[in-house]
Design an enzyme around this catalytic site. Structure first.
Site, mmCIF file in Angstrom:
data_model
loop_
_atom_site.group_PDB
_atom_site.id
_atom_site.type_symbol
_atom_site.label_atom_id
_atom_site.label_comp_id
_atom_site.label_asym_id
_atom_site.label_seq_id
_atom_site.Cartn_x
_atom_site.Cartn_y
_atom_site.Cartn_z
ATOM 1 N N CYS A 1 -32.405 -23.594 10.000
ATOM 2 C CA CYS A 1 -31.292 -23.229 9.508
ATOM 3 C C CYS A 1 -30.509 -22.648 10.919
ATOM 4 O O CYS A 1 -31.019 -21.759 11.500
ATOM 5 C CB CYS A 1 -31.185 -22.319 8.398
ATOM 6 S SG CYS A 1 -29.495 -21.813 7.526
ATOM 7 N N PRO A 2 -29.188 -22.833 11.090
ATOM 8 C CA PRO A 2 -28.382 -23.673 10.450
ATOM 9 C C PRO A 2 -28.153 -25.038 10.825
ATOM 10 O O PRO A 2 -27.452 -26.059 10.518
ATOM 11 C CB PRO A 2 -27.101 -23.181 10.268
ATOM 12 C CG PRO A 2 -26.702 -22.516 11.904
ATOM 13 C CD PRO A 2 -28.280 -22.325 12.174
#
Length: 81
Positions: A18-19
């Site tokens: 992430c992200p």
């Protein structure tokens, strides 16, 4: 890996956390035509909730399915507009 979906493009974000799976998914969806289906293959378990939340809050995309395998998470995102 086979699926019952007619996949237009496969996005490999294995090894990314992430992200990045969301960022790459958005970029890939932007390049597709309405009705196209993007298969996203990730190793980040957080991608399950991240992609689900992103698709729910984004117009023009529909999350058709998510498949959790052995340390592999596959998402099927359709561009709807």
């Amino acid at each position: 890996m086979s699926s019952e979906y007619d996949v237009t493009e496969t996005l490999d974000v294995k090894g990314q956390s992430c992200p990045m799976p969301i960022v790459k998914t958005k970029q890939a969806i932007d390049d597709l035509e309405s009705g196209d289906l993007l298969e996203v293959v990730a190793t980040d378990s957080g991608s399950m909730s991240d992609i689900q939340g992103w698709a729910a809050g984004t117009s023009g995309v529909e999350l058709l399915d998510q498949v959790e395998g052995d340390d592999l998470y596959t998402h099927y995102v359709k561009k709807t507009e």
